[in-house]
Design an enzyme around this catalytic site. Structure first.
Site, PDB file in Angstrom:
ATOM      1  N   CYS A  26      39.650   6.040  53.177  1.00 36.12           N
ATOM      2  CA  CYS A  26      38.584   5.742  54.131  1.00 36.12           C
ATOM      3  C   CYS A  26      38.938   4.657  55.131  1.00 36.12           C
ATOM      4  CB  CYS A  26      37.304   5.369  53.377  1.00 36.12           C
ATOM      5  SG  CYS A  26      37.486   3.996  52.230  1.00 36.12           S
ATOM      6  N   CYS A  57      36.056   1.416  47.338  1.00 34.86           N
ATOM      7  CA  CYS A  57      35.368   1.319  48.627  1.00 34.86           C
ATOM      8  C   CYS A  57      33.875   1.556  48.433  1.00 34.86           C
ATOM      9  CB  CYS A  57      35.947   2.335  49.606  1.00 34.86           C
ATOM     10  SG  CYS A  57      35.115   2.366  51.209  1.00 34.86           S
TER      11      CYS A  57
END
EC number: 2.8.1.13
Length: 355
Positions: free
Chosen positions: A195, A100
């Site tokens: 996330c 990410c």
């Protein structure tokens, strides 16, 4: 100096914005990266990220800073979510937050803004240091909150554009600043887990993409079937929580992917799983490849714990790692992250356990 600030709606990124403003910078724009996936939203039935957006707007209004929402749903699915699903299918333990950061927050976002900004600010707990024209990634003052593990796969080019205002603070100090300046989100709890999931439970995400498949849970010592599970992909070697059986605690010792069997034991230090030597590949160095590997330490998961180790480079993309102590939770798919003192040097993916 033009500065972009990544705001999540949480306390950390909000205090990071405050600290950069407090340094006298004013040419600032905030960005919220929309990375959740439509399918997950319809599956859950609501939008758990709306609260994030409300806080982002409130924070930007408080500091009179413009903000923009950028949609990276497609990029995130292709570059992070698909990787996570494939790793789970293969029985591995993925680390999506590493990608990410590398591929989205400081990858796709950097490509999107191109060279508009001199600096990108986030609420990560880490530090950047310049030494002999090289940018070094260092651990944060708060070793518990330190996020260098998740930033380990960034490049020199990416790190050169970053500033982490929270790297010199403890989490308790960040919370106190938020209260002192009366941030709208000062009492908001920290986000947990991966996330892109927001309030979606990890197992719900796995079930949505991989479904369920009944299999046996077997006690390693006795060979007895003591329960039924819904698929090996819901379990990680070394796992303790989520094993819904009586007479616990139980630990996941081993997974048989072909037979869809989970082996468990009361003994956390079961010798079959306590390992110290393994192979890694897909090696990434933030700077140049080190000329020697003396006095290195590694982390094999996010947290404070580091192991002293011996590193043997077999090829440029293959390394043997021997820990000074055994660890019962080493699993293919995890990342081993390299440290020398407080500097994070890079990392590699674990793919084979030796002994």
């Amino acid at each position: 100096m033009k500065i972009a600030v990544l705001l999540s709606g949480g306390v950390d990124s909000s205090v990071a914005l405050y600290r950069i403003i407090n340094k006298g910078y004013s040419n600032i724009k905030c960005y919220y990266l929309k990375i959740w996936v439509e399918d997950e939203l319809s599956y859950i039935g609501n939008c758990p990220w709306q609260e994030d957006l409300n806080y982002v707007e409130a924070i930007c209004n408080k500091f009179n800073v413009p903000y923009e929402i950028i949609n990276f749903q497609k990029e995130y699915y292709n570059k992070v979510v698909s990787y996570t699903i494939e790793e789970l299918k293969n029985g591995n333990t993925p680390s999506p937050d590493i990608f990410c950061n590398q591929r989205i927050k400081f990858g796709a976002f950097f490509e999107k803004i191109n060279s508009q900004y001199d600096l990108v600010v986030t609420g990560h707990y880490a530090k950047i240091q310049i030494k002999e024209s090289k940018f070094l990634l260092k651990q944060a003052k708060d070793k518990i909150k330190d996020q260098s593990y998740f930033l380990s796969h960034l490049s020199q080019k990416q790190i050169s554009k970053l500033y982490f205002p929270l790297g010199t603070l403890l989490k308790s100090e960040v919370r106190q600043i938020a209260k002192n300046i009366n941030l709208p989100n000062k009492d908001r709890k920290d986000s947990q887990g991966i996330c892109f999931l927001g309030k979606i439970k990890y197992n719900e995400f796995i079930k949505y993409h991989l479904g369920e498949k009944k299999g046996n849970i077997i006690e390693k010592e006795t060979g007895k079937i003591i329960g039924i599970h819904n698929g090996y992909w819901f379990f990680t070697v070394g796992q303790r929580r989520g094993i819904k059986l009586s007479n616990g605690p139980w630990f996941v010792i081993e997974k048989d992917l072909e037979k869809n069997i989970i082996y468990i034991s009361h003994n956390e230090n079961y010798l079959k799983q306590a390992k110290r030597k393994f192979l890694v590949h897909e090696i990434h160095w933030i700077n140049d490849t080190p000329t020697n590997f003396e006095n290195f330490k590694i982390k094999i998961r996010h947290g404070e714990k580091k192991y002293s180790c011996k590193l043997k480079l077999i090829t440029n993309n293959l390394m043997e790692i021997s820990l000074n102590k055994k660890d019962q939770g080493i699993s293919p798919g995890q990342f081993a992250i390299f440290y020398k003192n407080t500097e994070c040097l890079g990392g590699a993916k674990i793919f084979k356990i030796i002994e």
